[in-house]
Design an enzyme around this catalytic site. Structure first.
Site, PDB file in Angstrom:
ATOM      1  CB  SER A 137     -13.806  -2.291   1.262  1.00 59.32           C
ATOM      2  OG  SER A 137     -13.164  -2.513   0.031  1.00 59.32           O
ATOM      3  CE1 TYR A 149     -11.796   2.621   1.442  1.00 61.35           C
ATOM      4  CE2 TYR A 149     -10.929   0.600   0.491  1.00 61.35           C
ATOM      5  CZ  TYR A 149     -11.998   1.404   0.821  1.00 61.35           C
ATOM      6  OH  TYR A 149     -13.278   0.988   0.539  1.00 61.35           O
TER       7      TYR A 149
END
Length: 164
Positions: A137, A149
């Site tokens: 990401s 994350y």
């Protein structure tokens, strides 16, 4: 050509499994839940096979690796592709609101699970002179919020670099 994709219950993994199946590849779709696996089987051809996989469980990863090695999913040439897509984002919050366990939960799925799945299946990928695709990401480069994350995706970037 056989491609194993993790995280096929929904999202990108589900979409990729459907697209590769439609293009004639033999997809081994790893789902976390039986409901997700059943839904995917109903929407695809008989070439697509599903298997249950919890990337946080070494036992589950070993089971899937043994299943992939069996002659019925893959004849001897090996895995043409491994797509590590399984991932979670929650809990996400300012770091001081979270506990160590909150971080570990995300890191276990997004990073440690990805590493273990890759190491387990890498001999089959090498046999077929295949490729590993790790879904990361932009949050692996720019950390905009707290939680595991962004940390996990930064780790995926580093692990991918080390594989190259």
């Amino acid at each position: 050509k056989h491609v194993l994709i993790t995280g096929c219950d929904s999202g990108f993994g589900n979409l990729l499994a459907r697209q590769l199946d439609a293009r004639g590849l033999r997809v081994l779709a790893a789902c976390l839940t039986e409901a997700g696996a059943a839904q995917l089987r109903a929407a695809t051809s008989s070439r697509l096979q599903t298997v249950l996989l919890d990337v946080t469980s070494s036992k589950s990863i070993a089971h899937v690796t043994a299943w992939v090695r069996e002659p019925h999913p893959i004849p001897s040439p090996g895995l043409w592709g491994l797509v590590n897509n399984a991932g979670i984002a929650i809990p996400t919050a300012p770091n001081e609101w979270l506990t160590k366990e909150d971080f570990v939960k995300v890191l276990d799925v997004n990073l440690v699970g990805l590493v273990e799945v890759t190491l387990s299946l890498l001999p089959l990928v090498r046999r077929a002179r295949g490729r590993v695709v790790n879904v990361a990401s932009v949050m692996g480069r720019v950390s905009c919020f707290g939680g595991g994350y962004c940390i996990s995706k930064f780790g995926v970037e580093a692990f991918s670099d080390s594989l190259r």
